[in-house]
Design an enzyme around this catalytic site. Structure first.
Site, PDB file in Angstrom:
ATOM      1  N   LYS A  23       0.837  -1.197   0.000  1.00 41.01           N
ATOM      2  CA  LYS A  23       0.000   0.000   0.000  1.00 41.01           C
ATOM      3  C   LYS A  23       0.876   1.254   0.000  1.00 41.01           C
ATOM      4  O   LYS A  23       0.662   2.176  -0.791  1.00 41.01           O
ATOM      5  CB  LYS A  23      -0.916  -0.024   1.223  1.00 41.01           C
ATOM      6  CG  LYS A  23      -2.096   0.899   1.129  1.00 41.01           C
ATOM      7  CD  LYS A  23      -2.959   0.800   2.390  1.00 41.01           C
ATOM      8  CE  LYS A  23      -3.798  -0.461   2.410  1.00 41.01           C
ATOM      9  NZ  LYS A  23      -4.352  -0.742   3.746  1.00 41.01           N
ATOM     10  N   ARG A  93      -3.155   3.248   8.563  1.00 45.94           N
ATOM     11  CA  ARG A  93      -3.497   2.091   7.727  1.00 45.94           C
ATOM     12  C   ARG A  93      -2.370   1.076   7.695  1.00 45.94           C
ATOM     13  O   ARG A  93      -1.213   1.440   7.569  1.00 45.94           O
ATOM     14  CB  ARG A  93      -3.757   2.537   6.280  1.00 45.94           C
ATOM     15  CG  ARG A  93      -4.506   3.823   6.166  1.00 45.94           C
ATOM     16  CD  ARG A  93      -4.538   4.334   4.719  1.00 45.94           C
ATOM     17  NE  ARG A  93      -5.270   3.442   3.826  1.00 45.94           N
ATOM     18  CZ  ARG A  93      -5.362   3.642   2.517  1.00 45.94           C
ATOM     19  NH1 ARG A  93      -4.743   4.674   1.950  1.00 45.94           N
ATOM     20  NH2 ARG A  93      -6.038   2.795   1.776  1.00 45.94           N
ATOM     21  N   GLY A 102      -8.159  -6.701   4.044  1.00 44.93           N
ATOM     22  CA  GLY A 102      -9.048  -6.754   5.202  1.00 44.93           C
ATOM     23  C   GLY A 102      -8.529  -7.565   6.372  1.00 44.93           C
ATOM     24  O   GLY A 102      -9.231  -7.764   7.351  1.00 44.93           O
ATOM     25  N   MET A 104      -5.791  -6.974   8.292  1.00 43.27           N
ATOM     26  CA  MET A 104      -5.264  -6.197   9.402  1.00 43.27           C
ATOM     27  C   MET A 104      -6.087  -4.931   9.554  1.00 43.27           C
ATOM     28  O   MET A 104      -7.008  -4.691   8.806  1.00 43.27           O
ATOM     29  CB  MET A 104      -3.790  -5.910   9.175  1.00 43.27           C
ATOM     30  CG  MET A 104      -2.949  -7.155   9.382  1.00 43.27           C
ATOM     31  SD  MET A 104      -1.260  -6.861   8.989  1.00 43.27           S
ATOM     32  CE  MET A 104      -1.387  -6.414   7.302  1.00 43.27           C
ATOM     33  N   ARG A 337      -3.623  -1.268  -6.377  1.00 41.54           N
ATOM     34  CA  ARG A 337      -2.814  -2.493  -6.298  1.00 41.54           C
ATOM     35  C   ARG A 337      -3.219  -3.382  -7.458  1.00 41.54           C
ATOM     36  O   ARG A 337      -4.277  -3.192  -8.066  1.00 41.54           O
ATOM     37  CB  ARG A 337      -3.025  -3.203  -4.970  1.00 41.54           C
ATOM     38  CG  ARG A 337      -4.447  -3.672  -4.767  1.00 41.54           C
ATOM     39  CD  ARG A 337      -4.634  -4.353  -3.420  1.00 41.54           C
ATOM     40  NE  ARG A 337      -6.046  -4.577  -3.181  1.00 41.54           N
ATOM     41  CZ  ARG A 337      -6.649  -4.480  -2.008  1.00 41.54           C
ATOM     42  NH1 ARG A 337      -5.972  -4.167  -0.939  1.00 41.54           N
ATOM     43  NH2 ARG A 337      -7.936  -4.702  -1.892  1.00 41.54           N
ATOM     44  N   HIS A 453     -16.420  -8.459   1.196  1.00 42.00           N
ATOM     45  CA  HIS A 453     -15.409  -9.382   1.718  1.00 42.00           C
ATOM     46  C   HIS A 453     -15.551 -10.784   1.126  1.00 42.00           C
ATOM     47  O   HIS A 453     -14.601 -11.361   0.601  1.00 42.00           O
ATOM     48  CB  HIS A 453     -15.517  -9.437   3.247  1.00 42.00           C
ATOM     49  CG  HIS A 453     -14.582 -10.423   3.865  1.00 42.00           C
ATOM     50  ND1 HIS A 453     -14.979 -11.695   4.223  1.00 42.00           N
ATOM     51  CD2 HIS A 453     -13.265 -10.349   4.134  1.00 42.00           C
ATOM     52  CE1 HIS A 453     -13.933 -12.330   4.717  1.00 42.00           C
ATOM     53  NE2 HIS A 453     -12.884 -11.545   4.676  1.00 42.00           N
ATOM     54  N   SER A 770       9.277 -44.647 -16.244  1.00 40.89           N
ATOM     55  CA  SER A 770       8.227 -43.724 -15.842  1.00 40.89           C
ATOM     56  C   SER A 770       8.215 -43.696 -14.316  1.00 40.89           C
ATOM     57  O   SER A 770       8.006 -44.721 -13.675  1.00 40.89           O
ATOM     58  CB  SER A 770       6.878 -44.183 -16.387  1.00 40.89           C
ATOM     59  OG  SER A 770       5.873 -43.323 -15.934  1.00 40.89           O
ATOM     60  N   CYS A 838       4.533 -40.116 -13.953  1.00 42.00           N
ATOM     61  CA  CYS A 838       3.103 -40.363 -14.139  1.00 42.00           C
ATOM     62  C   CYS A 838       2.334 -40.311 -12.831  1.00 42.00           C
ATOM     63  O   CYS A 838       1.169 -40.641 -12.777  1.00 42.00           O
ATOM     64  CB  CYS A 838       2.886 -41.697 -14.840  1.00 42.00           C
ATOM     65  SG  CYS A 838       3.410 -43.094 -13.836  1.00 42.00           S
ATOM     66  N   TYR A 858       8.966 -35.995 -20.241  1.00 44.39           N
ATOM     67  CA  TYR A 858       7.544 -35.601 -20.188  1.00 44.39           C
ATOM     68  C   TYR A 858       6.988 -35.719 -18.777  1.00 44.39           C
ATOM     69  O   TYR A 858       7.567 -36.379 -17.911  1.00 44.39           O
ATOM     70  CB  TYR A 858       6.711 -36.474 -21.145  1.00 44.39           C
ATOM     71  CG  TYR A 858       6.611 -37.928 -20.737  1.00 44.39           C
ATOM     72  CD1 TYR A 858       5.613 -38.354 -19.855  1.00 44.39           C
ATOM     73  CD2 TYR A 858       7.488 -38.878 -21.240  1.00 44.39           C
ATOM     74  CE1 TYR A 858       5.533 -39.675 -19.474  1.00 44.39           C
ATOM     75  CE2 TYR A 858       7.402 -40.204 -20.876  1.00 44.39           C
ATOM     76  CZ  TYR A 858       6.410 -40.602 -19.981  1.00 44.39           C
ATOM     77  OH  TYR A 858       6.328 -41.899 -19.600  1.00 44.39           O
TER      78      TYR A 858
HETATM   79  P1  ADP Z   1      -7.797  -2.257   3.766  1.00 39.91           P
HETATM   80  O1  ADP Z   1      -6.408  -2.726   3.585  1.00 39.91           O
HETATM   81  O2  ADP Z   1      -8.604  -3.084   4.667  1.00 39.91           O
HETATM   82  O3  ADP Z   1      -8.470  -1.936   2.462  1.00 39.91           O
HETATM   83  P2  ADP Z   1      -7.320   0.567   4.069  1.00 39.91           P
HETATM   84  O4  ADP Z   1      -6.157   1.015   4.830  1.00 39.91           O
HETATM   85  O5  ADP Z   1      -7.202   0.595   2.587  1.00 39.91           O
HETATM   86  O6  ADP Z   1      -7.683  -0.874   4.576  1.00 39.91           O
HETATM   87  O7  ADP Z   1      -8.504   1.477   4.557  1.00 39.91           O
HETATM   88  C1  ADP Z   1      -9.833   1.111   4.773  1.00 39.91           C
HETATM   89  C2  ADP Z   1     -10.786   2.091   4.124  1.00 39.91           C
HETATM   90  O8  ADP Z   1     -10.567   3.415   4.576  1.00 39.91           O
HETATM   91  C3  ADP Z   1     -10.638   2.146   2.629  1.00 39.91           C
HETATM   92  O9  ADP Z   1     -11.907   2.230   2.046  1.00 39.91           O
HETATM   93  C4  ADP Z   1      -9.854   3.394   2.386  1.00 39.91           C
HETATM   94  O10 ADP Z   1     -10.117   3.938   1.126  1.00 39.91           O
HETATM   95  C5  ADP Z   1     -10.346   4.306   3.501  1.00 39.91           C
HETATM   96  N1  ADP Z   1      -9.313   5.277   3.853  1.00 39.91           N
HETATM   97  C6  ADP Z   1      -8.059   5.005   4.253  1.00 39.91           C
HETATM   98  N2  ADP Z   1      -7.354   6.116   4.448  1.00 39.91           N
HETATM   99  C7  ADP Z   1      -8.183   7.132   4.162  1.00 39.91           C
HETATM  100  C8  ADP Z   1      -8.022   8.558   4.157  1.00 39.91           C
HETATM  101  N3  ADP Z   1      -6.868   9.128   4.460  1.00 39.91           N
HETATM  102  N4  ADP Z   1      -9.074   9.297   3.824  1.00 39.91           N
HETATM  103  C9  ADP Z   1     -10.250   8.709   3.507  1.00 39.91           C
HETATM  104  N5  ADP Z   1     -10.479   7.405   3.481  1.00 39.91           N
HETATM  105  C10 ADP Z   1      -9.442   6.605   3.806  1.00 39.91           C
HETATM  106 MG    MG Z   2      -7.784  -0.788   1.086  1.00 38.44          MG
END
Ligand code: ADP
Ligand code: MG
Ligand code: MG
Length: 881
Positions: A23, A93, A102, A104, A337, A453, A770, A838, A858
Site C-alpha cells: 500500500k 493504515r 481486510g 489487518m 494495487r 469481503h 516412468s 506419471c 515428459y
Molecule cells: P484495507 O487494507 O482493509 O483496504 P485501508 O487502509 O485501505 O484498509 O482502509 C480502509 C478504508 O478506509 C478504505 O476504504 C480506504 O479507502 C479508507 N481510507 C483510508 N485512508 C483514508 C483517508 N486518508 N481518507 C479517507 N479514506 C481513507
Molecule cells: Mg484498502
C-alpha cells in the site's frame, strides 16, 4: 548508524514494496506520478520487525522519526494534529508486502476529540458530519486499540434508531450522533475503566502500535498460512491525511477495478456509495451503486477517474484495484494495487494486454498462476438442464457447487471435517469467517456487493460465490433462509452457480469445462516455449479424447485394472483368480482377451499418432474378490440357516477360502505389480496379446499406433528381464500368427527406491522409465498414503514437521533425489533412455518445475490438468532457461 524507518510519500516509490509494504509503495508511486493522493508518510516494515524485537515497543528512533514526519505533514497540509481551530485528521493504515485484504486493521479520523470535533463542525459548517466522524473514530479505535467489539457500539446505534424509528444510519442528526457519542464514551469508561483517550499524539502512538500488533492477529495468521506468506515480513503503517466522502451528497467513496475481475472484460468495474466513508463500501452494510452510475451523478469526477484508471493501468501494465474518495466534488486516490482476479479473467487480461502491446508473451505466460487454473478446469452447471432457480444474487465468483447448507463458519469447518460438502450461507462475511470459507464449496451472502469481503476472498480462493442475494431472508439464530414460501434449513442440499448468481434446490447436473479462445491462445504460446512434453493419465477412450482436446501429447499412464472392474467382467476375473489349474485360468483369460482388446483398440484409436503407455495389471488380486468381513458374515448366515442352498453354501465357502488365502497383511507391499506377472505370466501375456491385436487391427485400418508396454513395481533387474521376455515372446507369436509386426517399446515404472538405486542395471532392460511418484513417495517415506493422510499427515503439516503434503507436491529433497538418481544412472547406461513422470505430481506446478530441471522428457497428469501442466511447463522453461 541510524536506520531510516519513516518515509514521506514523496520519498518512496513503487519498487520499495519490501520496505514500505504494497500500500505504501503504491501510494508513493501515485504521488510521484502526480495523482491526487492525500499526503502522508509510511513507517516501514523494518520498523515493525524492530518493534517486535524490542518486545513490542516503539524505539526512540522510530518515535523521533515519526514526530518529524508528522511535522512535515502538518506543514504540507497547513493543519495541526489536535488543533481545535483546524485539526489535522489522519488515517492509520496497515500495509504488508503481499496484500492481505481486510486482514489487518485500519483506523480513520484519528485526531478527533471533544475539542477538535467542535472545530471540525464549525470549520465545515457541518456538525452532523463532524460528529459522524467522531463516533466512527471512537468505534474503530476502541475496536482495534482497546479491544471492545463493534457489536456493543452497533447496539447503541440500533437502540437510537429504534427510539427514533429511523431505518438508515443517514437519518441520524447531529444531536443524535452527539448522544450516541456520550453513550460510546460511557461504554469505553465501563469496559476499560479509563476515559476515551483525548490526546491526539497518544491516539496516534497507540494506533501505530496496534497496526503492528495486528500483524499477529488470528485472522492474519490464518490468512498467511493459507496463502503461504512468510510470518516475518511484517507490516508497514501508513499515516495519511483524511479526505471525507461523508460530507454530503457531493461526496462519496468507492472501489473499482480497471477491468472486470470475474471475466477480464475491459470495462471499469466497481461500486460506490454517496455520502459514505471508507469501509462502508467493502463492509457490505449498504448495497452500493454500480460505478457506471457515477457517470450520471458526477460526470466530471467520473471522466477524471476513468482517465486515472487508464493511466494507472498503463503505468503498472496490469489490471488495478483502486480505492477512491470524492470530497465535495474533488477526487482523491487512496489505494491502487494489482487486482485479484478469477482464473478466467487472469487469462483474458494477460492475452489482451499482449494484444494491446503492453506486455510480451513471456510476461503473459508468467502472469497466470497454474494453480488457479483448477477453477476453470472444473465442471460447471449444465446449461441444458432445466434449473429450478429459487433465488438470484450477484455473480461474484464463478464456478458451480452443490452442498449442504450451513449458516456459520464454525459449523462449516466442523461439517467439512466430517467429510460433508457444505455451502456457507451468511448475511455477510467478515475476516473472522475465513476458516468457514476455506471449508466450504461455495459462499452465498444476502448482503454486500461484488467487492464485499466474501466476494474478494472467494475469488482469491477460486470458490464460487454469490453475493447480495437480498431475496434470501437469513435467520442465523434459527438457522433458516427463506425465499418467499420456500424455507431452506441447515443440512438441506442446494446448488449454486457463481457465474450467473443462481441458487437452486437439490443437486444439479454439471458439465465439463471448455477452453476459451484466449485460453487456447495462451496455451499455444506455452507450447511454443516449453521444452518438456505433457501427457495424460487416461484409462478409457473418453478420457483419452478429453486429453487430446486439452492438448495432451500422448498417454503417460493407462492403468488396466479399471478394465477388470466392469460389472459384467468381475465374474470372469474372479473365475480367473479362483482357477485351480493353469488350464482353467487360461480359459478365463481367453474370455477376457477380446474385452481387453476392445479396450485398447478404443484408446489407441483416440490417441492415433501419439504414444500410449499401457501399464500391465498392478493391484493385488484380492481387490477383485469380495471383502473378507462381508464374506464371513454371508457364509455364517448360510451355515446357520437350515434351508440354505447347499451348492451356494459350498461355492461361498470355497470363495472364502480363496479370499483368506489371498489375504495380505500389507497389500501395498504385497503380491502386486510385476510380482503378479512373475507368478502368473499368463495374465500379462493375455494383456500383451490384447494390446498387439488391437494395434494390428488399427494398423490395418491405416491408423498409426505407438504402444509402450510398462511393467509396474520393478525393484530388481531380473524382474524386468523376465517380464520383457514374456512381452517379446508374445510379440513374436502374434507376429507369426498375423504376419504383421507392431512397433513397440518396453519400459518400467520406477516406484520403489531399489529401482532408482539400481537404475543403471534396470536401464539395460528398459526402453523407458516412468517415475511413479505416488508409490515412490509411499515407499521412500514408508508412508501408506491412505493411513498417512487419514491419520497423521495433517499433524505433520500443522506442526511444520513437513513443509507440505508430499503426495500433493513432490518431496524434492528426498523422493526427488531418487528421481534424479534414476535419470542419471539410467542415462549413464542408456543415453537416449526416455523418462517421464506419471504420479499425480505430474499436474502440480512446483513438481513440474522440478521434473524439467531433472531432465525428464515428459510429465503425465489427469486429463483436466493437462492445460495447467502445459502452462506450468512453459513457466519452468522461462524460469530456468
Ligand atoms: P484495507 O487494507 O482493509 O483496504 P485501508 O487502509 O485501505 O484498509 O482502509 C480502509 C478504508 O478506509 C478504505 O476504504 C480506504 O479507502 C479508507 N481510507 C483510508 N485512508 C483514508 C483517508 N486518508 N481518507 C479517507 N479514506 C481513507
Ligand atoms: Mg484498502
Ligand atoms: Mg504404483
Amino acid at each position: 548508524m541510524s536506520v531510516k524507518y519513516v518515509y514521506l510519500f514523496q520519498e518512496g516509490s513503487g519498487e520499495m514494496k519490501s520496505v514500505l509494504g504494497g500500500k505504501g509503495a503504491n501510494l508513493a508511486e501515485m504521488t510521484k506520478v502526480g495523482l491526487p493522493v492525500p499526503p502522508g508518510f509510511t513507517i516501514s516494515t523494518e520498523a515493525c520487525n524492530a518493534y517486535y524485537q524490542a518486545g513490542k515497543q516503539m524505539t526512540e528512533e522510530m518515535k523521533d522519526q515519526t514526530i518529524q514526519a508528522l511535522k512535515q505533514l502538518e506543514q504540507m497540509t497547513g493543519k495541526k494534529l489536535g488543533d481545535a481551530s483546524d485539526p489535522l485528521l489522519v488515517s492509520v493504515r496497515s500495509g504488508s508486502v503481499i496484500s492481505m485484504p481486510g486482514m489487518m486493521d485500519t483506523i480513520l479520523n484519528l485526531g478527533l476529540n471533544d475539542d477538535t470535533v467542535k472545530g471540525l463542525a464549525e470549520l465545515t459548517e457541518n456538525p452532523r458530519f463532524a460528529y459522524d466522524c467522531y463516533r466512527r473514530f471512537i468505534q474503530m479505535f476502541s475496536d482495534v486499540v482497546l479491544g471492545i467489539d463493534h457489536f456493543y457500539f452497533e447496539q447503541i446505534i440500533d437502540d437510537m434508531k429504534n427510539e427514533k424509528s429511523y431505518r438508515l444510519d443517514t437519518e441520524l442528526t447531529s444531536e443524535d450522533w452527539q448522544r450516541v457519542i456520550e453513550k460510546y464514551k460511557e461504554l469505553v469508561q465501563q469496559k476499560t475503566r479509563n476515559p476515551f483517550p483525548q490526546n491526539p499524539a497518544d491516539q496516534l502512538n497507540w494506533a501505530i502500535q496496534s497496526v503492528f500488533d495486528s500483524w499477529n492477529n488470528q485472522r492474519a495468521v490464518i490468512y498467511r498460512k493459507i496463502h503461504k506468506i512468510p510470518d516475518d515480513l511484517g507490516t508497514a503503517v501508513n499515516v495519511q491525511m483524511m479526505v471525507f466522502g461523508n460530507m454530503g451528497d457531493d461526496s462519496g467513496t468507492g472501489v473499482a477495478f480497471t477491468r472486470n475481475p470475474s471475466t477480464g472484460e475491459k470495462v471499469l468495474y466497481g461500486e460506490y456509495l454517496i455520502n459514505a466513508q471508507g469501509e462502508d463500501v467493502v463492509a457490505g452494510i449498504r448495497t452500493p451503486q454500480p460505478i457506471h452510475r457515477l457517470k450520471e451523478e458526477m460526470p466530471d469526477v467520473y471522466r477524471q477517474f476513468e482517465q486515472i484508471c487508464h493511466q494507472l493501468e498503463n503505468h503498472y501494465k496490469d489490471m488495478q484495484d483502486i480505492e477512491f474518495t470524492v470530497e465535495r466534488g474533488k477526487l482523491f486516490m487512496l489505494q491502487t494495487r494489482t487486482g485479484k482476479r478469477t482464473a478466467h479473467a487472469a487469462i483474458k487480461i494477460a492475452v489482451d494486454l499482449v494484444e494491446e502491446g503492453l506486455i510480451n508473451k513471456e510476461t503473459a505466460l508468467l502472469r497466470v498462476d497454474p494453480d488457479q487454473l483448477n477453477q476453470i478446469l472444473h465442471r460447471r452447471v449444465d446449461p441444458d438442464t432445466t434449473l429450478q432457480v429459487v433465488a438470484k444474487g450477484l455473480p461474484a465468483s464463478p464456478g458451480a457447487a452443490s452442498g449442504k447448507v450451513v449458516f456459520d463458519a464454525d459449523e462449516a469447518e466442523k461439517w467439512s471435517k466430517e467429510g460433508e460438502k457444505v455451502i456457507l450461507v451468511r448475511p455477510e462475511t467478515t475476516p473472522e469467517d475465513i476458516h468457514g470459507i476455506v471449508a466450504s464449496q461455495g459462499i452465498i451472502t444476502s448482503r454486500g456487493g461484488m467487492t464485499s469481503h466474501a466476494a474478494v476472498v472467494a475469488r482469491g480462493m477460486g470458490k464460487p460465490c454469490i453475493c447480495g442475494c437480498e431475496e434470501l431472508k437469513i435467520d442465523v439464530k434459527v438457522k433458516t433462509a427463506s425465499i418467499n414460501n420456500t424455507v431452506i434449513r441447515e443440512g438441506d442440499l442446494i446448488s449454486m452457480d457463481g457465474g450467473t448468481g443462481a441458487i437452486m434446490l437439490g443437486e444439479v447436473a454439471l458439465i465439463d469445462p471448455v477452453l476459451s479462445d484466449e485460453f487456447q491462445k495462451l496455451l499455444q504460446w506455452a507450447d511454443e516455449v516449453r521444452k518438456i512434453s505433457v501427457r495424460a493419465n487416461a484409462d478409457n477412450p473418453e478420457d483419452a479424447k478429453k486429453s487430446r482436446e486439452f492438448g495432451a501429447e500422448g498417454i503417460g499412464l493407462c492403468r488396466t485394472e479399471h478394465m477388470f472392474m466392469a460389472a459384467e467382467r468381475v465374474p470372469i476375473v474372479q473365475e480367473m483368480i479362483l482357477a485351480e489349474t493353469f488350464e482353467e485360468r487360461l480359459e478365463a483369460l481367453n474370455k477376457l482377451l477380446p474385452m481387453q482388446q476392445g479396450d485398447f483398440y478404443g484408446i489407441l484409436k483416440e490417441m492415433a499418432g501419439y504414444p500410449v503407455t499401457i501399464r500391465l495389471l498392478d493391484p493385488p488380486l484380492h481387490e477383485f474378490l469380495p471383502n473378507l468381513e462381508e464374506l464371513i458374515v454371508e457364509v455364517t448366515k448360510l451355515q446357520m440357516s437350515p434351508d440354505a442352498d447347499p451348492a451356494e453354501r459350498y461355492e461361498k465357502e470355497s470363495l472364502l477360502r480363496k479370499v483368506r488365502k489371498l489375504h495380505e497383511f500389507n497389500p501395498m507391499l504385497g503380491h502386486r505389480g510385476c510380482r503378479l506377472g512373475i507368478v502368473f505370466p499368463e495374465i500379462y501375456a493375455m494383456q500383451v496379446e490384447a494390446i498387439f491385436k488391437a494395434a494390428i487391427q488399427l494398423m490395418q485400418e491405416g491408423i498409426s499406433v505407438e504402444p509402450e508396454i510398462m511393467i509396474p513395481l520393478v525393484g530388481h533387474v531380473n524382474e524386468l528381464k523376465l517380464m520383457r521376455r514374456v512381452v517379446e515372446e508374445t510379440a513374436e507369436r502374434i507376429g507369426q500368427e498375423t504376419g504383421m509386426a507392431v512397433t513397440f517399446t518396453i519400459g518400467t515404472m520406477i516406484e520403489v527406491p531399489r529401482a532408482a538405486l539400481t537404475a543403471d542395471e534396470i536401464a539395460e532392460e528398459a526402453d523407458f522409465f516412468s517415475f511413479g511418484t505416488n508409490d515412490l513417495t509411499q515407499t521412500t517415506f514408508g508412508f501408506s498414503r491412505d493411513d498417512a493422510e487419514g491419520k497423521f499427515l495433517h499433524h505433520y503439516i500443522d506442526h511444520k514437521i513437513l513443509p507440505e503434503n508430499p503426495f500433493a507436491s513432490l518431496d524434492q529433497r528426498g523422493v526427488g533425489k531418487l528421481v534424479e538418481m534414476g535419470v542419471q544412472l539410467g542415462r549413464s547406461a542408456k543415453p537416449d533412455l526416455k523418462t517421464g513422470i506419471c504420479g499425480e505430481h505430474g499436474g502440480e506446478k512446483e513438481s513440474i518445475d522440478f521434473c524439467y530441471r531433472a531432465g525428464l522428457n515428459y510429465v503425465s497428469c489427469s486429463p483436466f490438468r493437462v492445460p495447467l501442466a502445459r502452462l506450468a511447463a512453459a513457466q519452468a522453461t522461462l524460469k530456468n532457461g
